[in-house]
Design an enzyme around this catalytic site. Structure first.
Site, short mmCIF file in Angstrom:
data_model
loop_
_atom_site.label_atom_id
_atom_site.label_comp_id
_atom_site.label_asym_id
_atom_site.label_seq_id
_atom_site.Cartn_x
_atom_site.Cartn_y
_atom_site.Cartn_z
N LYS A 109 0.83 -1.20 0.00
CA LYS A 109 0.00 0.00 0.00
C LYS A 109 0.87 1.26 0.00
O LYS A 109 0.67 2.15 -0.83
CB LYS A 109 -0.89 0.03 1.25
CG LYS A 109 -1.55 1.38 1.49
CD LYS A 109 -2.44 1.38 2.72
CE LYS A 109 -1.79 1.85 3.99
NZ LYS A 109 -1.58 3.29 4.13
N ASN A 110 1.84 1.31 0.93
CA ASN A 110 2.56 2.57 1.09
C ASN A 110 3.55 2.86 -0.04
O ASN A 110 4.05 3.99 -0.15
CB ASN A 110 3.21 2.65 2.48
CG ASN A 110 2.16 2.86 3.56
OD1 ASN A 110 1.02 3.23 3.26
ND2 ASN A 110 2.52 2.62 4.81
N CYS A 155 -5.32 8.46 8.71
CA CYS A 155 -5.81 7.91 9.97
C CYS A 155 -5.54 8.87 11.12
O CYS A 155 -4.51 9.56 11.15
CB CYS A 155 -5.08 6.60 10.28
SG CYS A 155 -5.67 5.19 9.35
N ARG A 182 -0.16 14.97 12.42
CA ARG A 182 0.63 14.58 11.24
C ARG A 182 0.88 15.82 10.39
O ARG A 182 0.28 16.00 9.32
CB ARG A 182 -0.10 13.49 10.46
CG ARG A 182 -0.33 12.26 11.30
CD ARG A 182 -1.05 11.17 10.56
NE ARG A 182 -0.18 10.39 9.69
CZ ARG A 182 -0.60 9.38 8.93
NH1 ARG A 182 -1.86 9.04 8.93
NH2 ARG A 182 0.25 8.73 8.16
N ASP A 195 3.74 0.61 12.15
CA ASP A 195 2.52 0.03 11.57
C ASP A 195 2.28 -1.41 12.04
O ASP A 195 1.19 -1.94 11.83
CB ASP A 195 2.61 0.04 10.03
CG ASP A 195 2.64 1.46 9.49
OD1 ASP A 195 2.26 2.39 10.22
OD2 ASP A 195 3.06 1.63 8.33
N ARG A 217 -9.07 -0.14 3.59
CA ARG A 217 -8.18 0.84 2.94
C ARG A 217 -6.81 0.24 2.67
O ARG A 217 -6.09 0.70 1.79
CB ARG A 217 -8.00 2.07 3.85
CG ARG A 217 -9.15 3.02 3.86
CD ARG A 217 -8.79 4.24 4.68
NE ARG A 217 -7.38 4.56 4.47
CZ ARG A 217 -6.55 4.98 5.42
NH1 ARG A 217 -6.98 5.16 6.64
NH2 ARG A 217 -5.31 5.24 5.14
N1 EPU Z 1 6.28 14.39 10.79
C1 EPU Z 1 6.40 15.74 11.04
N2 EPU Z 1 6.44 16.60 9.99
C2 EPU Z 1 6.36 16.17 8.72
C3 EPU Z 1 6.24 14.80 8.46
C4 EPU Z 1 6.20 13.95 9.53
O1 EPU Z 1 6.47 16.18 12.18
O2 EPU Z 1 6.39 17.02 7.81
C5 EPU Z 1 6.25 13.45 11.90
C6 EPU Z 1 4.85 12.88 12.09
O3 EPU Z 1 4.07 13.66 12.94
C7 EPU Z 1 5.14 11.52 12.69
C8 EPU Z 1 6.46 11.12 12.04
O4 EPU Z 1 7.06 12.34 11.61
O5 EPU Z 1 5.37 11.65 14.06
C9 EPU Z 1 6.32 10.13 10.91
O6 EPU Z 1 5.59 10.68 9.90
P1 EPU Z 1 5.86 10.22 8.42
O7 EPU Z 1 5.88 11.44 7.56
O8 EPU Z 1 7.00 9.26 8.33
O9 EPU Z 1 4.58 9.44 8.14
P2 EPU Z 1 3.87 9.39 6.79
O10 EPU Z 1 4.80 9.48 5.65
O11 EPU Z 1 2.71 10.30 6.86
C10 EPU Z 1 4.09 6.84 6.32
C11 EPU Z 1 3.04 5.78 6.15
C12 EPU Z 1 2.46 5.45 7.50
C13 EPU Z 1 3.58 4.97 8.41
C14 EPU Z 1 4.69 6.03 8.50
C15 EPU Z 1 5.87 5.58 9.31
C16 EPU Z 1 2.16 6.32 3.99
C17 EPU Z 1 1.05 6.86 3.18
N3 EPU Z 1 2.00 6.32 5.29
O12 EPU Z 1 3.38 7.92 6.88
O13 EPU Z 1 1.56 4.39 7.29
O14 EPU Z 1 3.07 4.74 9.71
O15 EPU Z 1 5.12 6.38 7.18
O16 EPU Z 1 6.46 4.48 8.73
O17 EPU Z 1 3.16 5.87 3.45
C18 EPU Z 1 -0.25 3.01 7.78
O18 EPU Z 1 0.02 2.40 6.73
O19 EPU Z 1 -1.07 2.59 8.63
C19 EPU Z 1 0.42 4.28 8.03
C20 EPU Z 1 -0.02 5.16 8.91
#
Ligand code: EPU
Length: 417
Positions: free
Chosen positions: A22-23, A116, A121, A304, A396
């Site tokens: 998915k990701n 979610c 975030r 995750d 999802r």
């Molecule tokens: N963060 C910030 N600022 C940013 C970006 C992130 O403070 O600009 C913080 C977030 O608040 C969080 C941490 O950094 O504490 C991680 O956020 P990240 O950006 O890595 O998460 P993401 O890219 O939004 C992806 C996956 C998530 C997975 C995380 C960590 C996708 C679409 N989502 O999220 O997947 O948990 O990386 O590996 O790729 C899931 O699949 O259930 C899911 C939530």
């Protein structure tokens, strides 16, 4: 309302084939916009998150064809117009359109993404990267207008190795003038998958999978073919299912290295497993030892899988401690596990799981995707019937979850209530 009904206690055996990640898919689909010709993405899971992104592509005017397991995207007909709020707030990954459209057209208008409810975030690291490349950002009521005369390669330091920010910085800089260096980049396999896709188009990206990624900007990106890696979180979820109720349950089509941290922690518990080149065979094991887990970026223990493994911790003999370091609101599954008979206490960023406890079926709710996965696992183990409401969250992210689990012996069905 869709409800997932599980009659627990059935032994699972046979083979579960893991789908594309998915990701990865949710980044590859928006990244396709950057190509100047048709691209094919193979092994894309049919889940509502990929549907939502395809809908955005089609809204923008791309020609999208879904063949079995693959998507053909012709982005040459795209019109760069504002993405409506109801489309961008459906999921977090919609923000990959921000960077892909900015990277290609130097202009994008869209809303803050959805996702979610597992903690704050923010997208500050993504926006910081856009600014470093020379973009101007105007924001009002969560609506963003981002533009630049030209994007110029920059040296970017991410305050945390965010997957989303790393991918966004790559997508925005791949056509910028000169070299971009992303420091403290996320090392997740999904980042590598995106870099391979872009390089297939003719991009010049090195270092993906390490904490320093270098991108030499190019003018043209051609069409190409790419494949989505197996979903390591789906794989991990079913490996845990095997440890709970499996009898030689084979989890097939995986990259074992991508779930190594899970396998090693499960070995610490004493779970019986056989690891093959692209599969794991796992069986329910008695007298599991309690363990400590702390979530971290890859190759650390994936956040995750934190909620799914909590179900297994309830079956360990003694006290396990699990610390969540990425999201501050990722324990919403705990109240429902306790309702089913678990003994778990939340203490700020940690939970203490006292085992072993019997789990009993009842009515529970999937508050988010992985909380839902945790409850599916609990339902498979529990006595009697478990009904999981808000199951849309799980759909999802897990392709054909009902069919995959039924095929190996689970008594599971989606019902309308
Ligand atoms: N963060 C910030 N600022 C940013 C970006 C992130 O403070 O600009 C913080 C977030 O608040 C969080 C941490 O950094 O504490 C991680 O956020 P990240 O950006 O890595 O998460 P993401 O890219 O939004 C992806 C996956 C998530 C997975 C995380 C960590 C996708 C679409 N989502 O999220 O997947 O948990 O990386 O590996 O790729 C899931 O699949 O259930 C899911 C939530």
């Amino acid at each position: 309302m869709k409800v997932l009904k599980i009659d627990g206690g059935k032994t699972l055996s046979g083979t579960i084939r893991i789908s594309g990640a998915k990701n990865s898919s949710v980044a590859l689909i928006p990244a396709a916009i950057l190509a100047d010709d048709e691209v094919t993405i193979c092994n894309v899971p049919e889940i509502t998150d990929t549907d939502a992104l395809t809908e955005i592509l089609e809204y923008l005017g791309a020609d999208v064809k879904r063949a079995s397991e693959s998507i053909l995207i012709n982005p040459t007909t795209i019109e760069n117009k504002e993405i409506p709020k109801e489309l961008s707030t459906k999921l977090r990954a919609s923000y990959y359109f921000m960077s892909a459209l900015l990277g290609k057209y130097k202009y994008v208008e869209m809303y803050f993404p959805g996702g979610c409810n597992i903690g704050a975030r923010p997208i500050d690291q993504t926006l910081k990267s856009f600014r470093a490349l020379g973009a101007t950002i105007e924001e009002k009521d969560n609506r963003y207008k981002i533009y630049a005369d030209e994007l110029i390669g920059a040296h970017i330091y991410l305050d945390m190795p965010s997957v989303g920010a790393t991918i966004n910085a790559m997508l925005a800089s791949v056509k910028a003038k000169g070299e971009t260096i992303i420091e403290n980049a996320a090392k997740e396999p999904e980042v590598v998958n995106v870099a391979i896709f872009l390089n297939g188009m003719g991009a010049k990206i090195t270092g993906a999978g390490t904490s320093e990624i270098r991108i030499k900007g190019v003018d043209v990106l051609k069409g190409c073919y790419t494949e989505v890696i197996p979903d390591r979180i789906e794989a991990g979820t079913y490996i845990i299912a095997g440890a709970l109720v499996g009898s030689n349950l084979k989890i097939d089509n995986i990259i074992p290295e991508h779930v190594e941290m899970l396998i090693l922690k499960m070995k610490e518990m004493g779970v019986k497993m056989e690891i093959g080149p692209d599969y794991v065979v796992v069986s329910k094991t008695d007298n599991l030892k309690p363990i400590k887990i702390k979530t971290q970026g890859y190759p650390g223990f994936a956040t995750d899988l934190q909620q799914p493994i909590t179900t297994l911790l309830t079956q360990c003999e003694g006290i396990s401690v699990l610390e969540e370091t990425i999201y501050e609101n990722r324990f919403q599954n705990v109240a429902y596990l306790n309702k089913m008979g678990a003994n778990i206490e939340i203490d700020n960023k940690k939970i203490k799981v006292v085992g072993k406890t019997e789990l009993n079926g009842t009515e529970v709710e999937a508050t988010d995707l992985r909380a839902g996965a945790c409850l599916v696992l609990a339902g498979l183990l529990a006595n009697n019937t478990t009904k999981i409401k808000n199951i849309e969250h799980v759909l999802r992210g897990y392709e054909n979850i009902v069919e995959k689990l039924s095929d190996v012996g689970a008594a599971i069905e989606l019902i309308e209530e």
